[in-house]
Design an enzyme around this catalytic site. Sequence first.
Site, PDB file in Angstrom:
ATOM      1  N   CYS A 149      72.723 102.576 -43.767  1.00 51.51           N
ATOM      2  CA  CYS A 149      71.959 102.669 -42.520  1.00 51.51           C
ATOM      3  C   CYS A 149      72.786 103.382 -41.461  1.00 51.51           C
ATOM      4  O   CYS A 149      73.701 102.788 -40.874  1.00 51.51           O
ATOM      5  CB  CYS A 149      71.545 101.282 -42.038  1.00 51.51           C
ATOM      6  SG  CYS A 149      70.637 101.297 -40.476  1.00 51.51           S
ATOM      7  N   CYS A 152      72.354 101.893 -37.956  1.00 50.06           N
ATOM      8  CA  CYS A 152      73.112 100.651 -37.767  1.00 50.06           C
ATOM      9  C   CYS A 152      74.597 100.923 -37.578  1.00 50.06           C
ATOM     10  O   CYS A 152      75.243 100.311 -36.712  1.00 50.06           O
ATOM     11  CB  CYS A 152      72.934  99.732 -38.973  1.00 50.06           C
ATOM     12  SG  CYS A 152      71.236  99.388 -39.444  1.00 50.06           S
ATOM     13  N   ASP A 153      75.159 101.813 -38.381  1.00 48.01           N
ATOM     14  CA  ASP A 153      76.612 101.933 -38.474  1.00 48.01           C
ATOM     15  C   ASP A 153      77.190 103.260 -38.006  1.00 48.01           C
ATOM     16  O   ASP A 153      78.415 103.425 -38.001  1.00 48.01           O
ATOM     17  CB  ASP A 153      77.036 101.710 -39.936  1.00 48.01           C
ATOM     18  CG  ASP A 153      76.631 100.339 -40.453  1.00 48.01           C
ATOM     19  OD1 ASP A 153      76.627  99.394 -39.649  1.00 48.01           O
ATOM     20  OD2 ASP A 153      76.315 100.222 -41.653  1.00 48.01           O
TER      21      ASP A 153
END
Length: 323
Positions: A149, A152-153
């Site tokens: 992701c 997300c990261d």
Amino acid sequence: MLDLNLSNLSSPSANGDEPLKMLVIGSGPAGFSAALYAARAELAPVVLTGMELGGQAALTHMIENYPGFPEGVGGSELGDLFQKQAERFGSITEFDTATEVDLTKHPFQIKTESGEYQANTVIIATGARPNHLNIPGEEELTGRGVSYCATCDGWFFKDKKVVVVGGGDSALEEALYLTRHATSVTIIHRRDELRAGQILITRANENPKIDFIWDTVVTDVVGDEKVASVKIKNLKTEEESAIETDGLFIFIGHTPNTDIFDGQLALDDGGYIVVDGLMQTSVEGVYAAGEVADPHFRQVVTSAGMGAAAAIQAVRYIEEKGL
């Protein structure tokens, strides 16, 4: 956390009395959000956690795009907060996994590894799992440079070099997102042409931070405490080499966790549960929320919203049916 177990309660699953008003299958953001709303409506929902308490979000080291946490929050911590908040209002968490369902009769029948439940409404929030390469080092370094992701990261790879695996829309969308943070993004694709839409292909080709390696697969992820490099192999020449990188982002599709619902509910071509705008599935009284019914966004915040919507609609269904 409330220490409640259905074996100690006068519950329908234990002794065949009145069925549960609501059973939630899955304990990620969608599942616990649904449980929270249902619990506040005094439905005493039971949540089956499945194999991963907190869902995929719990595997993310730090979530910085969930509202209300300006400094970010750990994925497992956020999952714990979701659980505690739902339990505060009377939701019951059962550490059990659904193995079989019968949605053809009412109340619905759900078998688990340790028992059997009956429920007037069911909210399915079993999520979707990212497809893995299944290569050495991938599992060990997940969360330490291996990610599924970018949204997300991506922030954690500011001014770093990353590798993206995949050739579809998701791979290019995530690669383009990563260019906001990384100094370089190398896309590795097993074919000699991309499967993504032309607009994304054009954007990727025009982005100076993106490079491509064609006809190639990643065979190994190398690193001790974090990713240091990946080994690659050209499928046409069989030449092997290595690339130094700080991160490996894998976007080769998702598989929704819908195996036990196949033949019970309408699924799309990708195996995702088909829902309408009210989170209603093809079976009245059964709702789906989160990534199990969302092949597009796959975010914590959207999953939580879908879970809330599913619970609100389930409460209305229960009231309308006099259940």
